[in-house]
Design a protein around this motif. Structure first.
Motif, PDB file in Angstrom:
ATOM      1  N   ASN A  26      57.204 -42.946  28.828  1.00 50.99           N
ATOM      2  CA  ASN A  26      58.189 -41.910  29.147  1.00 50.99           C
ATOM      3  C   ASN A  26      58.840 -41.374  27.874  1.00 50.99           C
ATOM      4  OD1 ASN A  26      57.766 -42.325  31.923  1.00 50.99           O
ATOM      5  ND2 ASN A  26      59.293 -43.973  31.978  1.00 50.99           N
ATOM      6  N   ILE A  27      59.141 -42.302  26.960  1.00 52.06           N
ATOM      7  CA  ILE A  27      59.776 -41.896  25.704  1.00 52.06           C
ATOM      8  C   ILE A  27      58.796 -41.083  24.862  1.00 52.06           C
ATOM      9  CG2 ILE A  27      60.990 -42.736  23.661  1.00 52.06           C
ATOM     10  CD1 ILE A  27      61.612 -45.297  25.239  1.00 52.06           C
ATOM     11  N   SER A  28      57.525 -41.457  24.902  1.00 49.48           N
ATOM     12  CA  SER A  28      56.510 -40.702  24.167  1.00 49.48           C
ATOM     13  C   SER A  28      56.448 -39.262  24.639  1.00 49.48           C
ATOM     14  CB  SER A  28      55.149 -41.378  24.333  1.00 49.48           C
ATOM     15  OG  SER A  28      54.132 -40.606  23.724  1.00 49.48           O
ATOM     16  N   MET A  29      56.567 -39.057  25.940  1.00 50.21           N
ATOM     17  CA  MET A  29      56.514 -37.697  26.480  1.00 50.21           C
ATOM     18  C   MET A  29      57.740 -36.873  26.093  1.00 50.21           C
ATOM     19  SD  MET A  29      54.659 -38.115  30.203  1.00 50.21           S
ATOM     20  CE  MET A  29      55.543 -39.566  30.771  1.00 50.21           C
ATOM     21  N   LEU A  30      58.783 -37.541  25.610  1.00 54.62           N
ATOM     22  CA  LEU A  30      59.959 -36.829  25.105  1.00 54.62           C
ATOM     23  C   LEU A  30      59.845 -36.521  23.616  1.00 54.62           C
ATOM     24  CD1 LEU A  30      62.774 -38.833  26.967  1.00 54.62           C
ATOM     25  CD2 LEU A  30      61.900 -36.544  27.512  1.00 54.62           C
ATOM     26  N   GLY A  31      58.692 -36.868  22.998  1.00 59.14           N
ATOM     27  CA  GLY A  31      58.435 -36.442  21.628  1.00 59.14           C
ATOM     28  C   GLY A  31      58.627 -37.485  20.556  1.00 59.14           C
ATOM     29  N   ALA A  32      58.656 -38.762  20.902  1.00 60.79           N
ATOM     30  CA  ALA A  32      58.814 -39.810  19.885  1.00 60.79           C
ATOM     31  C   ALA A  32      57.623 -39.814  18.936  1.00 60.79           C
ATOM     32  CB  ALA A  32      58.964 -41.168  20.553  1.00 60.79           C
ATOM     33  N   LYS A  33      57.898 -40.098  17.663  1.00 65.97           N
ATOM     34  CA  LYS A  33      56.865 -40.071  16.626  1.00 65.97           C
ATOM     35  C   LYS A  33      56.040 -41.356  16.588  1.00 65.97           C
ATOM     36  CE  LYS A  33      57.974 -38.114  12.793  1.00 65.97           C
ATOM     37  NZ  LYS A  33      58.614 -37.794  11.483  1.00 65.97           N
ATOM     38  N   ALA A  34      56.684 -42.487  16.835  1.00 65.30           N
ATOM     39  CA  ALA A  34      56.007 -43.784  16.782  1.00 65.30           C
ATOM     40  C   ALA A  34      56.902 -44.819  17.454  1.00 65.30           C
ATOM     41  CB  ALA A  34      55.726 -44.191  15.336  1.00 65.30           C
ATOM     42  N   PHE A  35      56.320 -45.985  17.737  1.00 65.92           N
ATOM     43  CA  PHE A  35      57.056 -47.051  18.396  1.00 65.92           C
ATOM     44  C   PHE A  35      56.886 -48.356  17.623  1.00 65.92           C
ATOM     45  CE2 PHE A  35      56.181 -43.974  21.669  1.00 65.92           C
ATOM     46  CZ  PHE A  35      57.374 -43.917  22.374  1.00 65.92           C
ATOM     47  N   ILE A  36      57.977 -49.107  17.529  1.00 66.00           N
ATOM     48  CA  ILE A  36      57.954 -50.435  16.926  1.00 66.00           C
ATOM     49  C   ILE A  36      58.498 -51.416  17.954  1.00 66.00           C
ATOM     50  CG2 ILE A  36      58.819 -51.901  15.066  1.00 66.00           C
ATOM     51  CD1 ILE A  36      59.035 -49.397  13.344  1.00 66.00           C
ATOM     52  N   PHE A  37      57.670 -52.389  18.335  1.00 69.33           N
ATOM     53  CA  PHE A  37      58.042 -53.358  19.360  1.00 69.33           C
ATOM     54  C   PHE A  37      58.447 -54.670  18.700  1.00 69.33           C
ATOM     55  CE2 PHE A  37      54.999 -50.476  21.376  1.00 69.33           C
ATOM     56  CZ  PHE A  37      55.691 -50.112  22.513  1.00 69.33           C
ATOM     57  N   ILE A  38      59.591 -55.193  19.143  1.00 67.07           N
ATOM     58  CA  ILE A  38      60.128 -56.428  18.568  1.00 67.07           C
ATOM     59  C   ILE A  38      59.501 -57.644  19.253  1.00 67.07           C
ATOM     60  CG2 ILE A  38      62.209 -57.796  18.161  1.00 67.07           C
ATOM     61  CD1 ILE A  38      63.807 -55.222  18.155  1.00 67.07           C
ATOM     62  N   GLU A  39      59.053 -58.571  18.444  1.00 69.65           N
ATOM     63  CA  GLU A  39      58.476 -59.824  18.943  1.00 69.65           C
ATOM     64  C   GLU A  39      59.421 -60.483  19.952  1.00 69.65           C
ATOM     65  OE1 GLU A  39      57.445 -64.288  17.189  1.00 69.65           O
ATOM     66  OE2 GLU A  39      58.241 -62.722  15.878  1.00 69.65           O
ATOM     67  N   PRO A  40      58.953 -60.801  21.152  1.00 71.89           N
ATOM     68  CA  PRO A  40      59.805 -61.456  22.151  1.00 71.89           C
ATOM     69  C   PRO A  40      59.746 -62.981  22.019  1.00 71.89           C
ATOM     70  CG  PRO A  40      57.705 -60.905  23.135  1.00 71.89           C
ATOM     71  CD  PRO A  40      57.631 -60.458  21.682  1.00 71.89           C
ATOM     72  N   VAL A  41      60.633 -63.650  22.733  1.00 67.96           N
ATOM     73  CA  VAL A  41      60.582 -65.109  22.778  1.00 67.96           C
ATOM     74  C   VAL A  41      59.293 -65.550  23.471  1.00 67.96           C
ATOM     75  CG1 VAL A  41      61.691 -67.186  23.679  1.00 67.96           C
ATOM     76  CG2 VAL A  41      63.082 -65.322  22.748  1.00 67.96           C
ATOM     77  N   ASP A  42      58.959 -64.889  24.559  1.00 70.43           N
ATOM     78  CA  ASP A  42      57.673 -65.109  25.231  1.00 70.43           C
ATOM     79  C   ASP A  42      57.292 -63.828  25.958  1.00 70.43           C
ATOM     80  OD1 ASP A  42      58.949 -65.127  27.877  1.00 70.43           O
ATOM     81  OD2 ASP A  42      59.641 -67.125  27.352  1.00 70.43           O
ATOM     82  N   THR A  43      56.030 -63.733  26.322  1.00 75.24           N
ATOM     83  CA  THR A  43      55.560 -62.539  27.005  1.00 75.24           C
ATOM     84  C   THR A  43      54.380 -62.915  27.876  1.00 75.24           C
ATOM     85  OG1 THR A  43      54.969 -60.206  26.692  1.00 75.24           O
ATOM     86  CG2 THR A  43      53.954 -61.798  25.177  1.00 75.24           C
ATOM     87  N   THR A  44      53.748 -61.912  28.483  1.00 70.74           N
ATOM     88  CA  THR A  44      52.622 -62.145  29.374  1.00 70.74           C
ATOM     89  C   THR A  44      51.476 -61.208  29.008  1.00 70.74           C
ATOM     90  OG1 THR A  44      53.315 -60.494  31.011  1.00 70.74           O
ATOM     91  CG2 THR A  44      54.201 -62.744  31.249  1.00 70.74           C
ATOM     92  N   ARG A  45      50.313 -61.536  29.529  1.00 70.98           N
ATOM     93  CA  ARG A  45      49.154 -60.668  29.317  1.00 70.98           C
ATOM     94  C   ARG A  45      49.405 -59.289  29.920  1.00 70.98           C
ATOM     95  NH1 ARG A  45      42.843 -61.978  30.945  1.00 70.98           N
ATOM     96  NH2 ARG A  45      42.074 -59.830  30.824  1.00 70.98           N
ATOM     97  N   VAL A  46      50.075 -59.250  31.081  1.00 71.83           N
ATOM     98  CA  VAL A  46      50.355 -57.967  31.733  1.00 71.83           C
ATOM     99  C   VAL A  46      51.211 -57.084  30.833  1.00 71.83           C
ATOM    100  CG1 VAL A  46      51.489 -56.866  33.696  1.00 71.83           C
ATOM    101  CG2 VAL A  46      50.097 -58.910  34.057  1.00 71.83           C
ATOM    102  N   GLU A  47      52.243 -57.678  30.214  1.00 74.48           N
ATOM    103  CA  GLU A  47      53.081 -56.915  29.286  1.00 74.48           C
ATOM    104  C   GLU A  47      52.250 -56.377  28.123  1.00 74.48           C
ATOM    105  OE1 GLU A  47      55.969 -55.659  28.856  1.00 74.48           O
ATOM    106  OE2 GLU A  47      57.172 -56.482  30.472  1.00 74.48           O
ATOM    107  N   ALA A  48      51.382 -57.222  27.581  1.00 70.74           N
ATOM    108  CA  ALA A  48      50.571 -56.810  26.437  1.00 70.74           C
ATOM    109  C   ALA A  48      49.646 -55.654  26.797  1.00 70.74           C
ATOM    110  CB  ALA A  48      49.767 -58.008  25.922  1.00 70.74           C
ATOM    111  N   GLU A  49      49.041 -55.730  27.978  1.00 66.54           N
ATOM    112  CA  GLU A  49      48.092 -54.696  28.378  1.00 66.54           C
ATOM    113  C   GLU A  49      48.770 -53.360  28.660  1.00 66.54           C
ATOM    114  OE1 GLU A  49      46.031 -56.539  31.607  1.00 66.54           O
ATOM    115  OE2 GLU A  49      44.530 -57.469  30.278  1.00 66.54           O
ATOM    116  N   LYS A  50      50.083 -53.375  28.785  1.00 71.21           N
ATOM    117  CA  LYS A  50      50.821 -52.121  28.986  1.00 71.21           C
ATOM    118  C   LYS A  50      51.189 -51.439  27.670  1.00 71.21           C
ATOM    119  CE  LYS A  50      52.800 -53.285  33.504  1.00 71.21           C
ATOM    120  NZ  LYS A  50      54.038 -53.537  34.285  1.00 71.21           N
ATOM    121  N   LYS A  51      50.759 -52.026  26.550  1.00 66.55           N
ATOM    122  CA  LYS A  51      51.129 -51.456  25.253  1.00 66.55           C
ATOM    123  C   LYS A  51      49.991 -50.669  24.604  1.00 66.55           C
ATOM    124  CE  LYS A  51      55.145 -53.226  25.719  1.00 66.55           C
ATOM    125  NZ  LYS A  51      54.922 -53.826  27.034  1.00 66.55           N
TER     126      LYS A  51
END
Length: 404
Positions: free
Chosen positions: A168-193
């Motif tokens: 959604n943010i990309s469609m508003l014209g963002a130039k790039a994204f930086i994602f902060i390392e989480p304490v833990d995550t899931t495969r589903v979260e990763a596949e959404k990136k």
């Protein structure tokens, strides 16, 4: 792991394999039985292999850890006494992270970034000079987190566990994204990136420490901060290897039948340069443990232990092996470099997240289901035999996923 579930999986897979290759109850080995063989499963040995492999760094093909892993496995195969140990090289196309960074303009401080998996074929590469802009904190990526902030042409800092709200943010014209390392995550979260479309949306991973530092500076800068980004990730053809080792069958007739037991040693991650793959190492650790035990208890049938690479890239390692050894139709058959008559091909794909063992087939056409149903019944009969030995119900040992 407080409860090393892989130990149980190896234990039962070994028992099934023992029956399959003919070592447990044959007259030639009357002094052996399933209990004695299964008791040779060494929990610490398995843990050591998982630890060693996950400490090599990324084992994605094309990265140094992958090459070191193949050498590690080849050395172990030789050490435990497998015969004709060798490797077979093949090419594979992989996205190679050449480095990425963020420089905070006013203090000239540089922070390390890591490229995320490409959007189909489009990598997160910038022009060689890099790009400059303002970075804002998008927090969890909700619209209320963006109130009052300029999105157009900004670099957006986000929590990794933000789902796909970055789109959604990309469609508003963002130039790039930086994602902060989480304490833990899931495969589903990763596949959404990443996307299955070649969209030019640069995306990066930053360590938790550096991400929190950036957030602090952005807050102190009234919600924005000037930065300069550089990044390069290229698709390249790289060489990776399968590793082979044999145990010759002890029976004069049955030794003509070759059973392949395969496991992969590579890893995967949404951040290719950071893929320690501890869980992915469970399968190859099991393969090595089983090879060690069968080497000390020679089977009637010949067994080929196959450690493959490229599992997470369309199972390229298995494909390379089949192309070189097992094609049965022309024009491919005449192009094989070393034909083999394989009677059965077993693939180990284990996880530490559960202790259930399931047998599957990997053919999607329903017309072939009947062919594989017999294997399911055979292995279930193994489970019943194992269960009788260990006072367990057969369905607590093995689940039939071929014809459930």
């Amino acid at each position: 792991m407080s409860k090393f579930r892989v130990l149980k999986l190896v234990f039962f897979f070994l028992c099934c394999t023992s029956l399959l290759v003919g070592i447990s109850f044959s007259s030639a080995y009357s002094d052996l039985n399933l209990t004695k063989i299964a008791q040779q499963v060494d929990e610490q040995y398995i843990k050591t292999i998982v630890s060693d492999l996950s400490n090599l760094g990324s084992r994605v093909p094309g990265y140094q850890g992958n090459e070191e892993a193949s050498e590690y496995i080849e050395n172990i195969f030789q050490k435990i006494g497998l015969e004709n140990v060798r490797n077979e090289s093949f090419q594979i196309a992989v996205p190679v992270d050449k480095g990425a960074s963020l420089v905070i303009s006013n203090i000239k401080k540089e922070l390390s970034l890591h490229c995320l998996w490409p959007n189909l074929v489009r990598t997160s590469t910038f022009p060689s000079a890099g790009v400059s802009g303002q970075i804002i904190d998008g927090k969890a990526g909700n619209f209320e987190d963006l109130n009052g902030k300029t999105i157009q042409d900004s670099v957006v800092l986000l929590d990794f566990n933000c789902g796909n709200r970055w789109l959604n943010i990309s469609m508003l014209g963002a130039k790039a994204f930086i994602f902060i390392e989480p304490v833990d995550t899931t495969r589903v979260e990763a596949e959404k990136k990443y996307l299955n479309l070649p969209l030019n949306i640069p995306r990066y991973w930053i360590s938790k420490q550096d991400g929190q530092y950036l957030r602090k500076l952005i807050k102190e800068g009234d919600g924005k901060l000037d930065v300069h980004l550089k990044a390069k990730m290229d698709w390249e053809r790289k060489i990776t290897k399968n590793v082979l080792g044999w145990i010759s069958g002890s029976d004069p007739e049955l030794k003509k039948e070759v059973v392949v037991i395969e496991a992969y040693y590579d890893s995967i991650s949404v951040v290719p340069s950071i893929a320690p793959g501890a869980d992915s190492a469970c399968s190859i650790a099991a393969l090595i443990q089983i090879a060690k035990i069968l080497r000390n208890n020679p089977p009637s049938r010949t067994v080929l232990f196959l450690a493959t690479s490229g599992h997470f890239l369309a199972r390229r390692g298995i494909d390379a092996f089949l192309q070189a050894h097992c094609r049965q139709e022309e024009p491919f058959k005449s192009k094989m470099t070393d034909p083999m008559d394989i009677k059965l091909f077993l693939c180990i794909d284990l996880s530490s997240h559960d202790d259930e063992l399931v047998i599957y087939h990997d053919v999607r056409t329903e017309t072939n289901l009947g062919y594989f149903a017999g294997f399911g019944k055979t292995f279930i009969s193994f489970a019943d035999e194992i269960g009788a030995t260990f006072n367990k119900a057969g369905d607590s040992i093995l689940i039939n996923g071929i014809s459930p």
